[in-house]
Design a protein around this motif. Structure first.
Motif, PDB file in Angstrom:
ATOM      1  N   THR A 116       0.700  -1.300   0.089  1.00 41.78           N
ATOM      2  CA  THR A 116       0.176  -0.061  -0.016  1.00 41.78           C
ATOM      3  C   THR A 116       0.792   1.278   0.156  1.00 41.78           C
ATOM      4  OG1 THR A 116      -0.118   0.009   2.478  1.00 41.78           O
ATOM      5  CG2 THR A 116      -1.874  -1.214   1.200  1.00 41.78           C
ATOM      6  N   ARG A 117       2.126   1.126   0.188  1.00 42.43           N
ATOM      7  CA  ARG A 117       3.078   2.319   0.291  1.00 42.43           C
ATOM      8  C   ARG A 117       4.112   2.152  -0.637  1.00 42.43           C
ATOM      9  NH1 ARG A 117       3.417   4.938   6.321  1.00 42.43           N
ATOM     10  NH2 ARG A 117       3.741   6.619   5.087  1.00 42.43           N
ATOM     11  N   ILE A 118       5.103   2.987  -0.519  1.00 41.61           N
ATOM     12  CA  ILE A 118       6.306   2.796  -1.197  1.00 41.61           C
ATOM     13  C   ILE A 118       7.350   2.603  -0.227  1.00 41.61           C
ATOM     14  CG2 ILE A 118       8.167   4.309  -2.467  1.00 41.61           C
ATOM     15  CD1 ILE A 118       6.011   5.578  -4.101  1.00 41.61           C
ATOM     16  N   ASP A 119       7.906   1.469  -0.370  1.00 45.50           N
ATOM     17  CA  ASP A 119       9.123   0.876   0.648  1.00 45.50           C
ATOM     18  C   ASP A 119      10.312   0.970  -0.142  1.00 45.50           C
ATOM     19  OD1 ASP A 119       6.989   0.350   2.721  1.00 45.50           O
ATOM     20  OD2 ASP A 119       6.574  -1.543   1.443  1.00 45.50           O
ATOM     21  N   VAL A 120      11.222   1.633   0.757  1.00 42.79           N
ATOM     22  CA  VAL A 120      12.710   1.688   0.101  1.00 42.79           C
ATOM     23  C   VAL A 120      13.742   1.438   1.162  1.00 42.79           C
ATOM     24  CG1 VAL A 120      12.079   3.666  -1.419  1.00 42.79           C
ATOM     25  CG2 VAL A 120      12.741   4.121   0.589  1.00 42.79           C
ATOM     26  N   SER A 121      14.945   1.358   0.835  1.00 42.88           N
ATOM     27  CA  SER A 121      16.303   1.427   1.776  1.00 42.88           C
ATOM     28  C   SER A 121      16.091  -0.026   2.416  1.00 42.88           C
ATOM     29  CB  SER A 121      16.101   2.475   2.553  1.00 42.88           C
ATOM     30  OG  SER A 121      16.615   3.715   1.916  1.00 42.88           O
ATOM     31  N   PRO A 122      15.813  -1.158   1.830  1.00 46.37           N
ATOM     32  CA  PRO A 122      15.889  -2.395   2.558  1.00 46.37           C
ATOM     33  C   PRO A 122      17.031  -2.762   3.130  1.00 46.37           C
ATOM     34  CG  PRO A 122      15.870  -2.919   0.099  1.00 46.37           C
ATOM     35  CD  PRO A 122      15.603  -1.265   0.349  1.00 46.37           C
ATOM     36  N   SER A 123      17.178  -3.237   4.417  1.00 45.77           N
ATOM     37  CA  SER A 123      18.363  -3.774   5.046  1.00 45.77           C
ATOM     38  C   SER A 123      18.170  -4.978   5.736  1.00 45.77           C
ATOM     39  CB  SER A 123      18.794  -2.514   6.063  1.00 45.77           C
ATOM     40  OG  SER A 123      19.963  -3.069   6.693  1.00 45.77           O
ATOM     41  N   VAL A 124      19.113  -5.841   5.830  1.00 43.76           N
ATOM     42  CA  VAL A 124      19.167  -7.086   6.661  1.00 43.76           C
ATOM     43  C   VAL A 124      20.388  -7.204   7.643  1.00 43.76           C
ATOM     44  CG1 VAL A 124      20.401  -8.233   4.854  1.00 43.76           C
ATOM     45  CG2 VAL A 124      19.153  -9.638   6.470  1.00 43.76           C
ATOM     46  N   SER A 125      20.124  -7.497   8.800  1.00 49.07           N
ATOM     47  CA  SER A 125      21.267  -7.870   9.558  1.00 49.07           C
ATOM     48  C   SER A 125      22.347  -8.531   9.179  1.00 49.07           C
ATOM     49  CB  SER A 125      20.955  -8.127  11.121  1.00 49.07           C
ATOM     50  OG  SER A 125      20.042  -9.518  11.102  1.00 49.07           O
ATOM     51  N   SER A 126      23.554  -8.694   9.791  1.00 49.28           N
ATOM     52  CA  SER A 126      24.558  -9.421   9.164  1.00 49.28           C
ATOM     53  C   SER A 126      24.479 -10.940   9.284  1.00 49.28           C
ATOM     54  CB  SER A 126      25.937  -9.032   9.948  1.00 49.28           C
ATOM     55  OG  SER A 126      25.634  -9.185  11.412  1.00 49.28           O
ATOM     56  N   ASP A 127      23.703 -11.295  10.524  1.00 46.20           N
ATOM     57  CA  ASP A 127      23.291 -12.713  10.617  1.00 46.20           C
ATOM     58  C   ASP A 127      22.111 -13.200  10.063  1.00 46.20           C
ATOM     59  OD1 ASP A 127      21.298 -11.398  12.379  1.00 46.20           O
ATOM     60  OD2 ASP A 127      21.938 -12.154  14.181  1.00 46.20           O
ATOM     61  N   GLY A 128      21.152 -12.287   9.362  1.00 42.84           N
ATOM     62  CA  GLY A 128      20.128 -12.455   8.621  1.00 42.84           C
ATOM     63  C   GLY A 128      18.908 -12.619   9.401  1.00 42.84           C
ATOM     64  N   ASN A 129      18.849 -12.307  10.762  1.00 40.69           N
ATOM     65  CA  ASN A 129      17.613 -12.528  11.486  1.00 40.69           C
ATOM     66  C   ASN A 129      16.773 -11.538  11.760  1.00 40.69           C
ATOM     67  OD1 ASN A 129      18.678 -15.238  12.431  1.00 40.69           O
ATOM     68  ND2 ASN A 129      19.681 -14.363  14.181  1.00 40.69           N
ATOM     69  N   TYR A 130      17.068 -10.216  11.129  1.00 38.59           N
ATOM     70  CA  TYR A 130      16.249  -9.062  11.120  1.00 38.59           C
ATOM     71  C   TYR A 130      16.310  -8.346   9.804  1.00 38.59           C
ATOM     72  CZ  TYR A 130      15.947  -9.465  16.271  1.00 38.59           C
ATOM     73  OH  TYR A 130      15.741  -9.948  17.449  1.00 38.59           O
ATOM     74  N   TYR A 131      15.184  -7.871   9.341  1.00 39.57           N
ATOM     75  CA  TYR A 131      14.932  -6.927   8.259  1.00 39.57           C
ATOM     76  C   TYR A 131      14.484  -5.260   8.627  1.00 39.57           C
ATOM     77  CZ  TYR A 131      14.313 -11.846   6.657  1.00 39.57           C
ATOM     78  OH  TYR A 131      14.322 -12.990   6.492  1.00 39.57           O
ATOM     79  N   ALA A 132      15.116  -4.650   7.576  1.00 37.91           N
ATOM     80  CA  ALA A 132      14.332  -3.238   8.149  1.00 37.91           C
ATOM     81  C   ALA A 132      14.126  -2.434   6.503  1.00 37.91           C
ATOM     82  CB  ALA A 132      15.473  -2.418   8.596  1.00 37.91           C
ATOM     83  N   PHE A 133      13.188  -1.600   6.515  1.00 42.57           N
ATOM     84  CA  PHE A 133      12.963  -0.895   5.397  1.00 42.57           C
ATOM     85  C   PHE A 133      12.151   0.612   5.749  1.00 42.57           C
ATOM     86  CE2 PHE A 133       9.534  -3.705   6.157  1.00 42.57           C
ATOM     87  CZ  PHE A 133       8.224  -2.870   5.986  1.00 42.57           C
ATOM     88  N   VAL A 134      12.290   1.450   5.106  1.00 38.84           N
ATOM     89  CA  VAL A 134      11.659   2.716   5.018  1.00 38.84           C
ATOM     90  C   VAL A 134      10.329   2.722   4.321  1.00 38.84           C
ATOM     91  CG1 VAL A 134      11.703   5.075   4.874  1.00 38.84           C
ATOM     92  CG2 VAL A 134      13.833   3.932   5.885  1.00 38.84           C
ATOM     93  N   SER A 135       9.256   2.994   4.922  1.00 41.10           N
ATOM     94  CA  SER A 135       7.878   3.051   4.236  1.00 41.10           C
ATOM     95  C   SER A 135       7.389   4.567   4.006  1.00 41.10           C
ATOM     96  CB  SER A 135       7.020   2.278   5.111  1.00 41.10           C
ATOM     97  OG  SER A 135       5.566   2.152   4.174  1.00 41.10           O
TER      98      SER A 135
END
Length: 682
Positions: A423-442
């Motif tokens: 429903t929104r525009i999601d940019v700047s995806p990021s993943v932690s170095s161990d792969g357990n967490y994801y982040a993004f800007v909406s």
């Protein structure tokens, strides 16, 4: 103040007879110096008054003083306004006086003047009073354009708008809801009919008219080749699709169609991507459209947004010192260029008049270059995808609509798993170095809504909101700490924050630093390192200690992490990435296709190799490079990339390469809207 007039209430100053805006923090510093005119104001006093309850460094003061001097056109070596007091602070050395009122400017009447002179003087006074009263009223500016009609209203996408020289026809590329190829269409403003000009198995995009209106050139490409062709349009519009057609030149398949510009000297000009930058290229033709010669202009750097009519003067969006400026530059004399607008952040611009530019980002507006004023044309807050103006008919056409940009994860079975809402525009995806967490800007396309930072544990179904940016801010980087307790956030406006993911609170690390770069975490997650510049451009290396909650200026250069652990904030990062991968991949792909694809998605490195996206026509494909065997393998077809909506796309991975995240444009809907000039044409 000397010869400068300061109007604090309006955030304006008048220099050399011209009013210009002054930034609020600069004005606050100026008023502080005026309050202590002739006295030295210490750096500590400036920090206390301008940044209360905020931890900032002396560098922030130095940068602010340098910016204020630039605004006042002051020279540090021969100060007329602000003098540096070594090891103490700053002193205002300018003379200060209240500006004379209109009453003070009038000459007092002489005694014993005849009665008719007194009557005349009284009449003049009345006239002046009326004029002053009139001028004191706020000037109500009205737009020279008003809404006329909506030209299209159907599922799909209409972009690449181009008016014919006389303004009767509007050419554009059309994409139906379920198609993956563009068709060429023309709107006849006289008959109010849209004609389908090309509807083939090829994709016809980015049309442009010859200056005499007799030819219409466009891109035609498929996954195997790209050509620029021209159709003869010097007869009735019903016969155009059957008219003579001519191939002009081949184009690079790896690039998306960049707008063509047909100049009066029979040159077709457009942007092309080289390894490290965007340059301008042109093809010259004779009167029969036979190719004469091709040219490259390495001195002309930037994205072409428009061409001034009947000239070879280009309107370019050019990047200097980390910011974009709008500049004019001619091809005959490319070393000479003039700045039109500084700190230009809009995606689209067209030339309107010698001192006016029409721009579009989330709304349509006119920007006056001379007066530095902005006048809205439309009040919409939709995504604007393309824009063109017919100066002869006084009409504007633009595409408006919405888009979906979502974040996906590629799982072990090579399936695409959505991470964010569509429903929104999601940019700047990021993943932690161990792969357990994801982040993004909406974010929303509407300017009045703030962007949000969301974080998700890979074992949970839902993401959590951890921070809301200021309404004018947009994110450039999200970076997890090695222990996953913190998230560093760098904005496009050069600010750095640290978000505590458990408390969901943020601390501002750097807000006034110049040219922020080289952001990375210490391996123990207790410190964040970054680099700024002093007022002379020299690098300053900083360490933010999470335990002490303070910045410390480092005396020596902090050793950078290896290339695979760096990010886009590092100096020369994209060039270093290309230098590493291009020699390894040119055996599989053409170099021009690689550089064009890397401009869309920058590759990412992991312990065992690299992931990269290749664009072929409209198709996107994800590949992996194995640094042990040197082999390249196709991982997944990622779908299509149809049109550039000025939204950053990114690819990211965990340290071991097992978690892959990327964002993708899922759907674009746009219709053409027309505005007409409110002035009668002569």
């Amino acid at each position: 103040m000397n010869d400068v007039l300061v109007e604090p209430a309006a955030l304006k100053i008048k220099i050399s007879g011209q009013w210009q805006a002054i930034e609020a923090k600069q004005l606050a510093l100026l008023l502080l110096l005026i309050q202590h005119q002739g006295q030295c104001v210490s750096r500590d006093t400036i920090i206390e008054k301008l940044w209360p309850n905020t931890l900032v460094s002396d560098n922030s003061v130095s940068q602010l003083v340098a910016q204020l001097r630039k605004t006042l056109q002051d020279n540090k070596a021969a100060a007329r306004f602000i003098k540096t007091v070594p090891r103490e602070g700053y002193q205002l050395v300018a003379s200060i006086s209240e500006p004379p009122s209109i009453k003070e400017k009038l000459v007092a009447p002489r005694i014993n003047r005849p009665i008719y002179w007194l009557l005349f003087g009284g009449g003049v006074g009345v006239v002046i009073s009326i004029i002053v009263s009139y001028l004191s009223q706020p000037i109500k500016q009205t737009s020279p354009f008003k809404y006329d009609s909506r030209l299209t209203s159907a599922p799909g996408l209409e972009v690449y708008l181009r008016y014919s020289p006389e303004g009767r026809y509007l050419a554009f590329s059309h994409l139906d809801e379920n198609q993956s190829q563009f068709d060429l269409a023309v709107y006849d403003s006289q008959s109010k009919i849209v004609h389908s000009l090309k509807s083939t198995s090829y994709s016809e995009e980015a049309p442009v008219w010859s200056p005499d209106g007799k030819w219409l050139a466009y891109y035609r490409f498929d996954p195997f080749k790209c050509e620029v062709r021209a159709i003869a349009v010097d007869h009735t519009i019903e016969m155009w699709r059957l008219g003579k057609e001519k191939k002009l030149f081949d184009c690079e398949l790896g690039y998306g169609p960049r707008k063509l510009y047909w100049l009066t000297n029979n040159h077709i000009v457009f942007n092309t991507q080289k390894i490290n930058k965007l340059i301008v290229e042109s093809y010259e033709f004779d009167s029969q459209l036979n190719l004469v010669k091709s040219y490259e202009y390495p001195e002309v750097v930037g994205e072409i947004l428009d061409v001034v009519p009947e000239s070879t003067k280009l309107l370019l969006k050019s990047q200097t010192s980390g910011e974009f400026d709008l500049v004019f530059q001619t091809l005959e004399n490319p070393e000479k260029k003039s700045n039109a607008l500084s700190s230009f952040d809009a995606a689209l611009a067209v030339w309107y008049q010698p001192d006016q530019i029409i721009t579009a980002q989330d709304q349509l507006q006119i920007q006056n270059i001379t007066r530095q004023t902005i006048l809205p044309i439309s009040s919409n807050s939709s995504l604007i995808g393309d824009l063109d103006i017919s100066r002869s008919r006084g009409s504007i056409a633009y595409s408006e609509g919405h888009a979906q940009v979502s974040v996906y994860r590629l799982d072990s079975l090579r399936n695409l798993v959505p991470i964010s809402s569509a429903t929104r525009i999601d940019v700047s995806p990021s993943v932690s170095s161990d792969g357990n967490y994801y982040a993004f800007v909406s974010k929303q396309t509407r300017q009045n809504l703030s962007s949000e930072v969301w974080v998700r544990n890979k074992l949970r179904a839902n993401a959590e909101l951890v921070y809301t940016l200021e309404s004018i801010e947009s994110a450039r980087l999200l970076l997890f700490s090695p222990d996953n307790q913190y998230l560093a956030l760098m904005t496009e406006s050069n600010k750095l924050l640290v978000i505590n993911l458990f408390a969901k609170s943020a601390v501002k690390i750097a807000t006034e630093f110049n040219l922020l770069r080289n952001v990375f975490w210490a391996r123990d997650s207790h410190s964040l390192f970054f680099t700024s510049s002093d007022e002379n451009g020299n690098p300053l290396n900083w360490q933010y200690d999470l335990l002490d909650s303070g910045n410390k200026l480092l005396k020596t250069h902090q050793e950078w992490p290896p290339l695979k652990e760096r990010n886009i904030t590092f100096t020369q990062f994209s060039e270093d990435m290309k230098s590493y991968l291009l020699p390894r991949l040119t055996a599989y792909f053409d170099e021009s296709q690689l550089t064009a694809s890397f401009a869309l998605y920058l590759p990412v490195l992991h312990e065992h190799g690299a992931y990269f996206v290749i664009r072929t026509g409209h198709e996107l494909s994800l590949f992996e490079y194995d640094n042990t065997t040197g082999e390249v393998s196709l991982l997944k077809e990622l779908g299509t990339y149809l049109y550039d909506i000025n939204t950053p796309l990114a690819l990211t991975t965990s340290k071991d390469g097992k978690q892959i995240l990327f964002n993708r444009i899922d759907g674009i809907e746009m219709d053409i809207v027309l505005h007409q000039s409110t002035k009668e044409r002569q």
